[in-house]
Enzyme design. Structure first.
Site: not given
Ligand code: UD2
Ligand code: MN
Length: 346
Positions: A197, A199, A259, A262-263, A289, A292, A294
């Site tokens: 990721d 972030d 969102w 997939e993991d 992290m 940020h 959504r």
């Molecule tokens: C969680 C998971 C992530 C993924 C996601 C569900 C953790 C720490 N991370 O992240 O691996 O499974 O849930 O999909 O548990 N991104 C962009 N631009 C966008 C949207 C996403 O660059 O407009 C990329 C970026 O690398 C980001 C990653 O996708 O870090 C995951 O998206 P998120 O950070 O918004 O989601 P998060 O933090 O819930």
């Molecule tokens: Mn994130």
């Protein structure tokens, strides 16, 4: 009658005469023989002697060239130690608003087009870091700022790939990571892949970005969740799989748009192959992290539970082997390879 019997009849003086004759003929024969050798020796002598001289000279020259070459070429590299002497442990992370890309570039002079090779030893693994990305430039800058020195301290041969989703269709993290794997393998036969990721910044460089006999999940905890594992099967954020392990599960599913899910799908694939997920100790597998909200274009995937229910049936035909995309550009920037790709839409 013996062979010498006629000799017996010859007088004693006669015997001596015959013996003398024999002796003389033997001597004459020896003389002729050695004469020929001398003659033939003379005939050929020039060449072998010069050859010997030339050979000696050539040997001397060769030894000299080898010696000077030895001085010029660096000694053969030895394998990097099991534990890098450069590790620092828990790190003080900084997220300065004033941080500029050019500063990160000048801080990482050993990095060329996103790739780094340790100068003094042969890295134990060659690792490709794959970052799915769209419109998170600031997060990317912070990550590059921390990750490059972090990986260099681990004495890895590595390259960072940022896979940018072109257009504004719903985001698809998993498909971008499949693309990253396929594209990175066009450059080099990476043995290990880190799906990362944008972030998440690692807090401790003992969290090694290398692959193991089993797939690895590198995020046990992060600041936002009190550094606790979210749930037992959690496999999101940052994971490490060898080229073969990822191929064996046919990569990620390409069908998760938006969102979530997939993991977990990847975890199911790994478990279907009877592989076991490994995690580093909790005090090491810690991440910050960057805060940020959504993103628009990455809305929650309401279909994810249904998709997760059919992974077992579809994994063989949905994954790396069915990942269709159009590469828009591959830019070799100083700190990373920027792959921009059209992956279509849901
Ligand atoms: C969680 C998971 C992530 C993924 C996601 C569900 C953790 C720490 N991370 O992240 O691996 O499974 O849930 O999909 O548990 N991104 C962009 N631009 C966008 C949207 C996403 O660059 O407009 C990329 C970026 O690398 C980001 C990653 O996708 O870090 C995951 O998206 P998120 O950070 O918004 O989601 P998060 O933090 O819930
Ligand atoms: Mn994130």
């Amino acid at each position: 009658m013996g062979f010498f019997s006629p000799l017996c009849k010859i007088s004693r003086r006669g015997k001596y005469f015959v013996l003398l004759l024999l002796l003389l003929s033997v001597l004459a024969w020896i003389a002729t023989f050695s004469g020929e050798t001398v003659k033939s020796g003379r005939f050929f002598s020039a060449t072998p002697q010069t050859l010997i001289k030339e050979d000696t000279l050539r040997v001397k020259v060769n030894t000299w060239t080898e010696a000077t070459n030895l001085l010029k070429t660096p000694p053969p590299k030895v394998e990097c130690p099991q534990e890098s002497p450069l590790l620092q442990g828990a790190l003080k992370l900084s997220f300065e608003a004033s941080l500029k890309l050019k500063d990160v570039v000048s801080d990482n002079k050993g990095v060329t087009e996103g790739e780094y090779t340790p100068p003094d030893c042969t890295a134990r693994q060659s690792v490709a870091i794959l970052i799915p990305h769209r419109s998170r430039e600031r997060h990317l800058l912070y990550l590059l700022h921390h990750l490059h020195p972090f990986l260099q301290r681990q004495q890895l041969h590595y390259a960072i790939y940022v896979i940018q989703q072109a257009g504004d269709a719903t985001f698809n993290r998993a498909k971008l990571l499949n693309v990253g794997y396929l594209e990175a393998l066009k450059d080099y036969s990476w043995e290990c892949f880190i799906f990362h990721d944008v972030d998440l910044v690692p807090e401790n460089d003992h969290n090694l970005y290398v692959c193991d006999k089993q797939p690895k999940h590198l995020v046990v905890g992060r600041n936002a969740t009190g550094y606790k594992l979210r749930y037992k099967g959690y496999f999101g954020g940052v994971t490490a799989m060898t080229r073969e392990q990822f191929l064996q599960v046919n990569g990620f599913s390409n069908t998760y748009w938006g969102w979530g899910g997939e993991d977990d799908d990847l975890r199911i694939r790994v478990e279907l192959q009877k592989m076991k997920i490994l995690r580093p100790p909790a005090d090491v597998a810690r991440y910050t992290m960057v805060f940020h909200k959504r993103d628009s274009g990455n809305e929650i995937n309401k279909d994810r539970m249904r998709l997760l229910g059919r992974t077992q049936q579809v994994w063989r035909k949905d994954g790396l082997n069915s990942c269709s995309y159009k590469t828009m550009s591959v830019e070799r920037l100083p700190l990373y390879v920027n792959v921009t790709v059209d992956i279509g839409k849901p």
